[in-house]
Design an enzyme around this catalytic site. Structure first.
Site, PDB file in Angstrom:
ATOM      1  N   CYS A 152      -2.501 -14.209  -3.188  1.00 49.12           N
ATOM      2  CA  CYS A 152      -2.196 -14.782  -1.874  1.00 49.12           C
ATOM      3  C   CYS A 152      -2.475 -16.280  -1.885  1.00 49.12           C
ATOM      4  CB  CYS A 152      -2.962 -14.059  -0.779  1.00 49.12           C
ATOM      5  SG  CYS A 152      -4.733 -14.059  -1.015  1.00 49.12           S
ATOM      6  N   ARG A 196       0.841  -1.206   0.000  1.00 46.22           N
ATOM      7  CA  ARG A 196       0.000   0.000   0.000  1.00 46.22           C
ATOM      8  C   ARG A 196       0.872   1.251   0.000  1.00 46.22           C
ATOM      9  NH1 ARG A 196      -3.032  -2.582   4.402  1.00 46.22           N
ATOM     10  NH2 ARG A 196      -4.492  -3.988   3.387  1.00 46.22           N
ATOM     11  N   ASP A 214      -6.293  -7.114  -6.109  1.00 42.90           N
ATOM     12  CA  ASP A 214      -5.795  -7.918  -4.978  1.00 42.90           C
ATOM     13  C   ASP A 214      -6.891  -8.888  -4.525  1.00 42.90           C
ATOM     14  OD1 ASP A 214      -4.442  -8.889  -2.739  1.00 42.90           O
ATOM     15  OD2 ASP A 214      -5.039  -7.192  -1.489  1.00 42.90           O
TER      16      ASP A 214
HETATM   17  N1  SAH Z   1      -7.176  -5.634  -1.152  1.00 46.89           N
HETATM   18  C1  SAH Z   1      -7.708  -5.805   0.188  1.00 46.89           C
HETATM   19  C2  SAH Z   1      -7.868  -7.241   0.574  1.00 46.89           C
HETATM   20  C3  SAH Z   1      -8.714  -8.036  -0.390  1.00 46.89           C
HETATM   21  S1  SAH Z   1      -9.444  -9.419   0.346  1.00 46.89           S
HETATM   22  C4  SAH Z   1      -6.858  -5.053   1.200  1.00 46.89           C
HETATM   23  O1  SAH Z   1      -5.883  -4.411   0.830  1.00 46.89           O
HETATM   24  O2  SAH Z   1      -7.176  -5.110   2.386  1.00 46.89           O
HETATM   25  C5  SAH Z   1     -10.460  -9.983  -0.913  1.00 46.89           C
HETATM   26  C6  SAH Z   1     -11.730  -9.188  -1.099  1.00 46.89           C
HETATM   27  O3  SAH Z   1     -12.310  -9.678  -2.307  1.00 46.89           O
HETATM   28  C7  SAH Z   1     -12.798  -9.366  -0.048  1.00 46.89           C
HETATM   29  O4  SAH Z   1     -13.185  -8.095   0.420  1.00 46.89           O
HETATM   30  C8  SAH Z   1     -13.988 -10.026  -0.758  1.00 46.89           C
HETATM   31  O5  SAH Z   1     -15.228  -9.499  -0.361  1.00 46.89           O
HETATM   32  C9  SAH Z   1     -13.724  -9.663  -2.183  1.00 46.89           C
HETATM   33  N2  SAH Z   1     -14.200 -10.581  -3.219  1.00 46.89           N
HETATM   34  C10 SAH Z   1     -14.112 -11.933  -3.263  1.00 46.89           C
HETATM   35  N3  SAH Z   1     -14.569 -12.399  -4.449  1.00 46.89           N
HETATM   36  C11 SAH Z   1     -14.943 -11.322  -5.180  1.00 46.89           C
HETATM   37  C12 SAH Z   1     -15.455 -11.140  -6.493  1.00 46.89           C
HETATM   38  N4  SAH Z   1     -15.679 -12.172  -7.297  1.00 46.89           N
HETATM   39  N5  SAH Z   1     -15.692  -9.892  -6.909  1.00 46.89           N
HETATM   40  C13 SAH Z   1     -15.473  -8.829  -6.102  1.00 46.89           C
HETATM   41  N6  SAH Z   1     -14.978  -8.930  -4.864  1.00 46.89           N
HETATM   42  C14 SAH Z   1     -14.712 -10.163  -4.396  1.00 46.89           C
END
Ligand code: SAH
Length: 416
Positions: free
Chosen positions: A363, A231, A323
């Site tokens: 991840c 970030r 991400d």
């Molecule tokens: N980038 C974030 C962490 C991402 S965690 C950070 O920096 O904190 C993954 C996220 O993806 C979760 O919030 C989940 O709700 C979302 N997610 C999972 N599958 C998804 C999809 N198909 N489309 C959109 N969001 C999704």
């Protein structure tokens, strides 16, 4: 200490005085000698007796020399997790105190960065396998991944509190552990095992940005602490840019780009609560002029669908961050995961203004950095936007990587 640890922990029955003696294969001995912290069930040739979760187990080599001592869990394929190797010694409060103080020392540089949300104990890599302790200001969130920790938790957390005056400790237990409720003695996931209940929203600081944290219902222990450094990197790329943050969760990357001077940031996530939390986090940081000046847009939708729709509309961004959650936890899922990363990279470069920056993270533990990079680069090239000036980063310093299986986070920065 004005409070005390939950009586259930204080009164936990003592473990057997007789450790389980394990005879293991030669290759397992070699692997333990190399410092690997796990002993799998199928590498055990004989056990002196059937142990209980949390008993100590000891491995000797063919010449009856000590190899390692660790936590025993009869329900898991990883039957023992190493606490001490090569030299025997007690597993007691002093032992835990020493591991904790070593872990805290590793993290001292963070204390100079206006950060009070970080991982204090990262399991195996901090010598306390299957134990995670995340700090959010004065609250510690303790997550355990094996029943074997329960009899030792009192000593370990008493040692923690002696070094760090937390106001509160929240216990999180893994999904697998919930299948054996009879061993939990009434302890529950999300229970406060020390200090006062949470009366208001918990917040933490990451490099001076404030985030709300829900350690009980949130994902992971409430916040994705492992992306802190990425970030910070993204923040430096953001000045004057239009940003798309896909899989934004509570807006970590969005806030970083806003403070970095982005003019417009779109947070895209399929979870309504995650989007709502990102909005609250923008409000929490509204005293920072750059955050207040950035326009925050939100899209609550499936990222694949929404990004395809944005491509169709001809939308362009100068910085795209992707991400997603783990697409693979097992090897058999790697191919499917790589396809998903390729699809996202394809959509990402199609949304990128010429010369823009793209950041892609993975991840998924079984996806290697090489496969991830290849999949993403090939997809970008197929879209006619080959990636350039590629840089790869990984974990922040509070997520040390001391053995191969602990290496899960991959993050790729590039221009296209
Ligand atoms: N980038 C974030 C962490 C991402 S965690 C950070 O920096 O904190 C993954 C996220 O993806 C979760 O919030 C989940 O709700 C979302 N997610 C999972 N599958 C998804 C999809 N198909 N489309 C959109 N969001 C999704």
């Amino acid at each position: 200490m004005s409070h005390s640890l939950h009586p259930t922990l204080a009164e936990w029955p003592e473990i057997s005085k007789k450790p389980v003696k394990l005879q293991v294969t030669n290759s397992a001995v070699a692997s333990l000698h190399r410092g690997h912290p796990w002993l799998y069930n199928e590498r055990i040739k004989a056990e002196s007796h059937q142990g209980q979760p949390g008993d100590l187990a000891v491995v000797f080599d063919a010449k009856k020399r000590f190899v390692a001592i660790g936590l025993y869990d009869p329900f898991l394929p990883i039957r023992m997790r190493v606490l001490r190797a090569s030299k025997p010694g007690p597993i007691d409060r002093d032992f835990f105190a020493e591991r904790i103080s070593r872990a805290l020392e590793r993290r001292l540089p963070l204390l100079k960065t206006r950060t009070d949300g970080y991982r204090m104990i990262h399991g195996e890599s901090d010598g306390l396998p299957a134990l995670v302790i995340d700090r959010y200001a004065a609250t510690a969130v303790v997550k355990i991944y094996t029943l074997a920790w329960l009899p030792h938790l009192y000593d370990c957390l008493a040692a923690l509190l002696e070094q760090q005056p937390f106001e509160r400790i929240v216990l999180r237990i893994s999904r697998g552990m919930k299948q054996h409720p009879e061993y939990l003695r009434g302890l529950e996931d999300g229970q406060i095992i020390y200090g006062e209940p949470l009366s208001e929203t918990l917040t933490c600081l990451e490099n001076g940005l404030r985030f709300e944290v829900d350690p009980i219902r949130g994902q992971k222990t409430g916040f994705f602490l492992d992306q802190r450094d990425n970030r910070a990197r993204v923040e430096k790329l953001a000045k004057g840019k239009r940003v798309l943050n896909a899989f934004s969760y509570n807006g970590g990357f969005s806030l970083a780009t806003a403070r970095g001077g982005a003019t417009e940031v779109t947070s895209l996530d399929q979870s309504g609560p995650a989007i709502a939390s990102s909005e609250r986090n923008f409000a929490l940081n509204a005293d920072i002029p750059a955050v207040a000046a950035a326009k925050h847009l939100t899209l609550e939708d499936d990222a694949f669908k929404a990004m395809a729709a944005l491509v169709k509309q001809g939308k362009k961004y100068d910085l795209v961050i992707i991400d997603p959650p783990a697409f693979a936890v097992r090897r058999s899922q790697v191919k499917e995961a790589l396809n998903a990363y390729a699809k996202l990279a394809h959509l990402g470069v199609n949304l990128l203004a010429p010369g823009g920056d793209i950041v892609l993270a993975s991840c998924s533990t079984p996806v290697t950095p090489e496969y991830f990079r290849q999949a993403v680069c090939a997809a970008a090239s197929r879209a006619g936007r080959p990636l350039q000036q590629i840089e790869e980063t990984g974990h922040a310093l509070d997520h040390p990587l001391d053995f191969a299986e602990s290496r899960y986070l991959k993050c790729l920065f590039a221009k296209a």
